[in-house]
Design an enzyme around this catalytic site. Structure first.
Site, PDB file in Angstrom:
ATOM      1  N   SER A 299      40.987  38.175  50.349  1.00 57.11           N
ATOM      2  CA  SER A 299      42.258  38.622  50.938  1.00 57.11           C
ATOM      3  C   SER A 299      42.030  39.814  51.861  1.00 57.11           C
ATOM      4  CB  SER A 299      43.266  38.980  49.844  1.00 57.11           C
ATOM      5  OG  SER A 299      42.749  40.006  49.017  1.00 57.11           O
TER       6      SER A 299
ATOM      7  N   LYS B 146      44.494  47.950  48.207  1.00 56.29           N
ATOM      8  CA  LYS B 146      44.246  49.399  48.265  1.00 56.29           C
ATOM      9  C   LYS B 146      44.944  50.141  49.405  1.00 56.29           C
ATOM     10  CE  LYS B 146      40.309  49.227  51.318  1.00 56.29           C
ATOM     11  NZ  LYS B 146      39.070  49.849  51.763  1.00 56.29           N
TER      12      LYS B 146
ATOM     13  N   SER C 167      40.279  56.249  41.164  1.00 58.30           N
ATOM     14  CA  SER C 167      40.394  57.026  42.395  1.00 58.30           C
ATOM     15  C   SER C 167      40.817  58.453  42.088  1.00 58.30           C
ATOM     16  CB  SER C 167      41.457  56.364  43.281  1.00 58.30           C
ATOM     17  OG  SER C 167      41.826  57.217  44.330  1.00 58.30           O
TER      18      SER C 167
ATOM     19  N   TYR D  83      50.203  52.238  44.716  1.00 56.42           N
ATOM     20  CA  TYR D  83      48.753  51.999  44.627  1.00 56.42           C
ATOM     21  C   TYR D  83      48.131  52.975  43.631  1.00 56.42           C
ATOM     22  CZ  TYR D  83      43.834  52.713  45.633  1.00 56.42           C
ATOM     23  OH  TYR D  83      42.484  52.898  45.486  1.00 56.42           O
TER      24      TYR D  83
ATOM     25  N   LYS E 152      46.180  52.498  39.628  1.00 50.45           N
ATOM     26  CA  LYS E 152      44.902  53.047  39.152  1.00 50.45           C
ATOM     27  C   LYS E 152      45.120  53.866  37.883  1.00 50.45           C
ATOM     28  CE  LYS E 152      42.358  51.321  42.329  1.00 50.45           C
ATOM     29  NZ  LYS E 152      41.490  50.201  41.978  1.00 50.45           N
TER      30      LYS E 152
ATOM     31  N   TYR F 224      36.578  57.590  42.303  1.00 53.55           N
ATOM     32  CA  TYR F 224      35.953  57.804  43.608  1.00 53.55           C
ATOM     33  C   TYR F 224      36.734  58.855  44.382  1.00 53.55           C
ATOM     34  CZ  TYR F 224      34.517  52.855  42.817  1.00 53.55           C
ATOM     35  OH  TYR F 224      34.069  51.659  42.334  1.00 53.55           O
TER      36      TYR F 224
ATOM     37  N   ASN G 153      44.203  53.299  57.919  1.00 54.73           N
ATOM     38  CA  ASN G 153      44.947  54.391  57.272  1.00 54.73           C
ATOM     39  C   ASN G 153      44.056  55.595  57.076  1.00 54.73           C
ATOM     40  OD1 ASN G 153      47.365  52.852  56.526  1.00 54.73           O
ATOM     41  ND2 ASN G 153      45.932  51.713  55.226  1.00 54.73           N
TER      42      ASN G 153
ATOM     43  N   LEU H 104      40.806  58.291  57.416  1.00 57.70           N
ATOM     44  CA  LEU H 104      40.315  59.104  58.525  1.00 57.70           C
ATOM     45  C   LEU H 104      39.085  58.509  59.224  1.00 57.70           C
ATOM     46  CD1 LEU H 104      40.408  61.749  60.150  1.00 57.70           C
ATOM     47  CD2 LEU H 104      38.937  62.762  58.387  1.00 57.70           C
TER      48      LEU H 104
ATOM     49  N   ARG I 104      38.799  67.239  52.090  1.00 61.28           N
ATOM     50  CA  ARG I 104      38.494  66.153  51.150  1.00 61.28           C
ATOM     51  C   ARG I 104      37.012  66.144  50.802  1.00 61.28           C
ATOM     52  NH1 ARG I 104      43.171  66.345  51.400  1.00 61.28           N
ATOM     53  NH2 ARG I 104      44.724  64.700  51.698  1.00 61.28           N
TER      54      ARG I 104
HETATM   55  P1  NAD Z   1      38.127  46.262  49.791  1.00 59.25           P
HETATM   56  O1  NAD Z   1      39.509  45.820  50.102  1.00 59.25           O
HETATM   57  O2  NAD Z   1      37.133  46.290  50.895  1.00 59.25           O
HETATM   58  O3  NAD Z   1      37.531  45.380  48.583  1.00 59.25           O
HETATM   59  C1  NAD Z   1      38.345  44.845  47.567  1.00 59.25           C
HETATM   60  C2  NAD Z   1      38.039  43.367  47.479  1.00 59.25           C
HETATM   61  O4  NAD Z   1      38.848  42.774  46.443  1.00 59.25           O
HETATM   62  C3  NAD Z   1      38.355  42.602  48.770  1.00 59.25           C
HETATM   63  O5  NAD Z   1      37.204  41.878  49.152  1.00 59.25           O
HETATM   64  C4  NAD Z   1      39.503  41.663  48.391  1.00 59.25           C
HETATM   65  O6  NAD Z   1      39.436  40.433  49.095  1.00 59.25           O
HETATM   66  C5  NAD Z   1      39.293  41.504  46.898  1.00 59.25           C
HETATM   67  N1  NAD Z   1      40.509  41.179  46.112  1.00 59.25           N
HETATM   68  C6  NAD Z   1      41.718  41.803  46.128  1.00 59.25           C
HETATM   69  N2  NAD Z   1      42.549  41.223  45.243  1.00 59.25           N
HETATM   70  C7  NAD Z   1      41.860  40.220  44.636  1.00 59.25           C
HETATM   71  C8  NAD Z   1      42.179  39.245  43.639  1.00 59.25           C
HETATM   72  N3  NAD Z   1      43.391  39.203  43.073  1.00 59.25           N
HETATM   73  N4  NAD Z   1      41.233  38.364  43.268  1.00 59.25           N
HETATM   74  C9  NAD Z   1      40.001  38.390  43.829  1.00 59.25           C
HETATM   75  N5  NAD Z   1      39.642  39.274  44.779  1.00 59.25           N
HETATM   76  C10 NAD Z   1      40.566  40.180  45.179  1.00 59.25           C
HETATM   77  O7  NAD Z   1      38.234  47.719  49.115  1.00 59.25           O
HETATM   78  P2  NAD Z   1      37.092  48.761  48.774  1.00 59.25           P
HETATM   79  O8  NAD Z   1      37.270  49.922  49.678  1.00 59.25           O
HETATM   80  O9  NAD Z   1      35.788  48.096  48.688  1.00 59.25           O
HETATM   81  O10 NAD Z   1      37.570  49.220  47.329  1.00 59.25           O
HETATM   82  C11 NAD Z   1      37.083  48.625  46.142  1.00 59.25           C
HETATM   83  C12 NAD Z   1      37.835  49.193  44.954  1.00 59.25           C
HETATM   84  O11 NAD Z   1      37.689  50.612  44.940  1.00 59.25           O
HETATM   85  C13 NAD Z   1      39.332  48.907  44.993  1.00 59.25           C
HETATM   86  O12 NAD Z   1      39.785  48.670  43.672  1.00 59.25           O
HETATM   87  C14 NAD Z   1      39.904  50.209  45.512  1.00 59.25           C
HETATM   88  O13 NAD Z   1      41.230  50.413  45.092  1.00 59.25           O
HETATM   89  C15 NAD Z   1      38.960  51.236  44.893  1.00 59.25           C
HETATM   90  N6  NAD Z   1      38.922  52.500  45.630  1.00 59.25           N
HETATM   91  C16 NAD Z   1      38.652  52.479  46.963  1.00 59.25           C
HETATM   92  C17 NAD Z   1      38.637  53.679  47.670  1.00 59.25           C
HETATM   93  C18 NAD Z   1      38.371  53.690  49.170  1.00 59.25           C
HETATM   94  O14 NAD Z   1      38.665  54.672  49.817  1.00 59.25           O
HETATM   95  N7  NAD Z   1      37.815  52.632  49.757  1.00 59.25           N
HETATM   96  C19 NAD Z   1      38.885  54.893  47.009  1.00 59.25           C
HETATM   97  C20 NAD Z   1      39.138  54.862  45.641  1.00 59.25           C
HETATM   98  C21 NAD Z   1      39.142  53.657  44.959  1.00 59.25           C
HETATM   99  C1  UD1 Z   2      43.947  58.308  50.867  1.00 60.44           C
HETATM  100  C2  UD1 Z   2      44.987  57.825  49.876  1.00 60.44           C
HETATM  101  C3  UD1 Z   2      44.396  57.751  48.476  1.00 60.44           C
HETATM  102  C4  UD1 Z   2      43.100  56.934  48.469  1.00 60.44           C
HETATM  103  C5  UD1 Z   2      42.137  57.580  49.468  1.00 60.44           C
HETATM  104  C6  UD1 Z   2      40.800  56.898  49.559  1.00 60.44           C
HETATM  105  C7  UD1 Z   2      47.117  58.662  50.824  1.00 60.44           C
HETATM  106  C8  UD1 Z   2      48.297  59.543  50.596  1.00 60.44           C
HETATM  107  N1  UD1 Z   2      46.148  58.701  49.888  1.00 60.44           N
HETATM  108  O1  UD1 Z   2      43.619  59.606  50.534  1.00 60.44           O
HETATM  109  O2  UD1 Z   2      45.331  57.152  47.601  1.00 60.44           O
HETATM  110  O3  UD1 Z   2      42.537  56.935  47.167  1.00 60.44           O
HETATM  111  O4  UD1 Z   2      42.759  57.537  50.765  1.00 60.44           O
HETATM  112  O5  UD1 Z   2      40.974  55.598  50.075  1.00 60.44           O
HETATM  113  O6  UD1 Z   2      47.065  57.926  51.784  1.00 60.44           O
HETATM  114  N2  UD1 Z   2      43.917  62.054  58.364  1.00 60.44           N
HETATM  115  C9  UD1 Z   2      44.259  62.389  59.661  1.00 60.44           C
HETATM  116  N3  UD1 Z   2      44.452  61.387  60.562  1.00 60.44           N
HETATM  117  C10 UD1 Z   2      44.316  60.062  60.240  1.00 60.44           C
HETATM  118  C11 UD1 Z   2      43.953  59.725  58.906  1.00 60.44           C
HETATM  119  C12 UD1 Z   2      43.779  60.749  57.994  1.00 60.44           C
HETATM  120  O7  UD1 Z   2      44.388  63.584  59.986  1.00 60.44           O
HETATM  121  O8  UD1 Z   2      44.520  59.198  61.109  1.00 60.44           O
HETATM  122  C13 UD1 Z   2      43.676  63.146  57.385  1.00 60.44           C
HETATM  123  C14 UD1 Z   2      44.582  63.124  56.172  1.00 60.44           C
HETATM  124  O9  UD1 Z   2      45.768  63.833  56.422  1.00 60.44           O
HETATM  125  C15 UD1 Z   2      43.678  63.768  55.112  1.00 60.44           C
HETATM  126  C16 UD1 Z   2      42.271  63.333  55.523  1.00 60.44           C
HETATM  127  O10 UD1 Z   2      42.359  62.966  56.895  1.00 60.44           O
HETATM  128  O11 UD1 Z   2      43.765  65.164  55.188  1.00 60.44           O
HETATM  129  C17 UD1 Z   2      41.745  62.149  54.729  1.00 60.44           C
HETATM  130  O12 UD1 Z   2      42.699  61.091  54.797  1.00 60.44           O
HETATM  131  P1  UD1 Z   2      42.415  59.647  54.192  1.00 60.44           P
HETATM  132  O13 UD1 Z   2      41.128  59.134  54.707  1.00 60.44           O
HETATM  133  O14 UD1 Z   2      43.628  58.824  54.417  1.00 60.44           O
HETATM  134  O15 UD1 Z   2      42.195  59.908  52.636  1.00 60.44           O
HETATM  135  P2  UD1 Z   2      43.144  60.661  51.555  1.00 60.44           P
HETATM  136  O16 UD1 Z   2      44.336  61.247  52.186  1.00 60.44           O
HETATM  137  O17 UD1 Z   2      42.274  61.579  50.783  1.00 60.44           O
END
Ligand code: NAD
Ligand code: UD1
Length: 339
Positions: A34, A85, A125, A150, A154, A178, A199, A201, A232
């Site tokens: 997805s 996510k 997270s 979201y 978690k 993470y 979304n 940075l 961060r």
């Molecule tokens: P991602 O979207 O790249 O990977 C998640 C994968 O799960 C995708 O390949 C998606 O296709 C699959 N998926 C979603 N729903 C599913 C379902 N019902 N059945 C089977 N597959 C499904 O995201 P990521 O950045 O690799 O994150 C991995 C995990 O880490 C997630 O649980 C996310 O919430 C968590 N996490 C991510 C971050 C981040 O910033 N990337 C931060 C904290 C936690």
């Molecule tokens: C976001 C999510 C959090 C998730 C995390 C990692 C929100 C409120 N929180 O956190 O749930 O676990 O990502 O995936 O969205 N920024 C800019 N311009 C941009 C994008 C971001 O200035 O275009 C700033 C933000 O204000 C922040 C920093 O960059 O200060 C990091 O942002 P981001 O990468 O979205 O991560 P988090 O806010 O930490």
């Protein structure tokens, strides 16, 4: 060990597969694609040097499909990445987030226990700390109020998994909280492939640098931080991937419940990241200051000492490798993975 990797085609899952194989483990991936493409798994196989990664295109909410995977394979543990996510989307579609993330995990855990596999590493997270009560954040910091569905999925799933382990101590549950994953595999073959407008940075910065977006909006410069922009704890995705291998060792020791912050312990501001990116990669990243983003906090970085003491894990890469490898991936794959 033989590991079931849910969501293994995604950003963090694909990098973790490489670390798993490097450490001598084998893996089977389930993913409904997805938010990912099968090309990531093809490239992971190429990097590891195996013909293919065993893969089932299934949804973890589908019990029958999951049962078939468990009937074919005997797993020692599951690393559970699968989930939705996107923070903004979760505010618009809360039901979809609760149903996918919580519903999917409940089915997974039930099928696991029926097949006698009671070892799970869960992707949590830093968002579960809400506006953190202490900086740097230790694992003793109380969980906070999440600002979006979201984050609540978690926080709730942490509780679900802890309760299951408490009732049945045969379970080993490792919750990895993470911080902010960035970067990509140094080969530039795999990386983060966000859908639509990023979304987060780092993917926004790389898309501005590659010319796909005009400028970065910096969300607020009036926070109580050294330069006024949000701070961060960015962590290289290869370091994060390696934390899962270390967590498997804790499972092998029958850790029961293990909760770990996975970050570097360093806080960088938005402008620190932009400046490091421009300096390291010699590319321009135009930006302008925008209003604060709703739900954002000023500062979030961790104390990663517990992971070092108990898992023997610590981050090896710094900000320079993070910005270098993020750019390398984007530069070589301006449109992400092909279909
Ligand atoms: P991602 O979207 O790249 O990977 C998640 C994968 O799960 C995708 O390949 C998606 O296709 C699959 N998926 C979603 N729903 C599913 C379902 N019902 N059945 C089977 N597959 C499904 O995201 P990521 O950045 O690799 O994150 C991995 C995990 O880490 C997630 O649980 C996310 O919430 C968590 N996490 C991510 C971050 C981040 O910033 N990337 C931060 C904290 C936690
Ligand atoms: C976001 C999510 C959090 C998730 C995390 C990692 C929100 C409120 N929180 O956190 O749930 O676990 O990502 O995936 O969205 N920024 C800019 N311009 C941009 C994008 C971001 O200035 O275009 C700033 C933000 O204000 C922040 C920093 O960059 O200060 C990091 O942002 P981001 O990468 O979205 O991560 P988090 O806010 O930490």
């Amino acid at each position: 060990m033989k590991i079931l990797v849910t969501g293994g085609a995604g950003f963090i899952g694909s990098h973790t597969l490489i670390e798993l194989y490097k450490a001598g483990h084998s893996a089977v991936v389930v993913d409904n694609l997805s938010n990912s493409k099968p090309e990531s798994l093809r490239r992971v196989a190429e990097i590891i040097g195996v013909p293919e990664i065993p893969f089932f295109k299934i949804d973890i909410r589908d019990r029958d499909d999951l049962e078939r995977v468990f009937a074919e394979h005997q797993f020692d543990a599951c690393i559970h990445f699968a989930g939705l996510k996107a923070v903004g989307e979760s505010v618009e579609k809360p039901w979809e987030y609760y149903e996918n993330n919580i519903g999917g995990t409940l089915v997974l855990v039930d099928v696991m226990r029926h097949h006698g596999c009671k070892n799970i590493i869960f992707s949590s997270s830093a968002t579960i700390y809400g506006d953190p009560a202490e900086i740097p954040i230790t694992e003793n910091c109380p969980k906070g109020q999440c600002t979006n569905p979201y984050g609540w999925t978690k926080s709730m799933l942490e509780q679900v998994l802890m309760d299951i382990q408490k009732a049945d101590p045969e379970w080993n549950v490792v919750l990895l909280r993470y911080f902010n994953p960035v970067g990509a595999h140094p080969s530039g073959r795999i990386g983060e492939n966000p859908n639509g407008i990023p979304n987060n940075l780092m993917p926004y910065i790389t898309q501005v640098a590659v010319g796909k977006r005009k400028e970065l909006g910096v969300f607020g410069n009036d926070y109580p931080t050294p330069d006024g922009t949000g701070v961060r704890d960015y962590i290289h995705v290869c370091d994060l991937a390696n934390a899962h291998v270390c967590a498997l060792q804790a499972i092998a020791r029958h850790c029961g419940i293990g909760i770990y912050n996975i970050g570097t312990g360093n806080g960088y501001s938005v402008l620190d990241m932009v400046n490091a990116f421009v300096k390291m990669n010699n590319v321009a990243v135009p930006y302008s200051i925008k209003p604060r983003r709703e739900g954002d906090i000023a500062t979030c970085y961790c104390n990663p000492a517990k992971a070092k003491a108990e898992l023997g894990w610590e981050a090896k890469f710094g900000i320079e490798e993070m910005v270098r490898d993020s750019w390398n991936w984007q530069r070589l794959n301006p449109d992400g993975y092909p279909d």
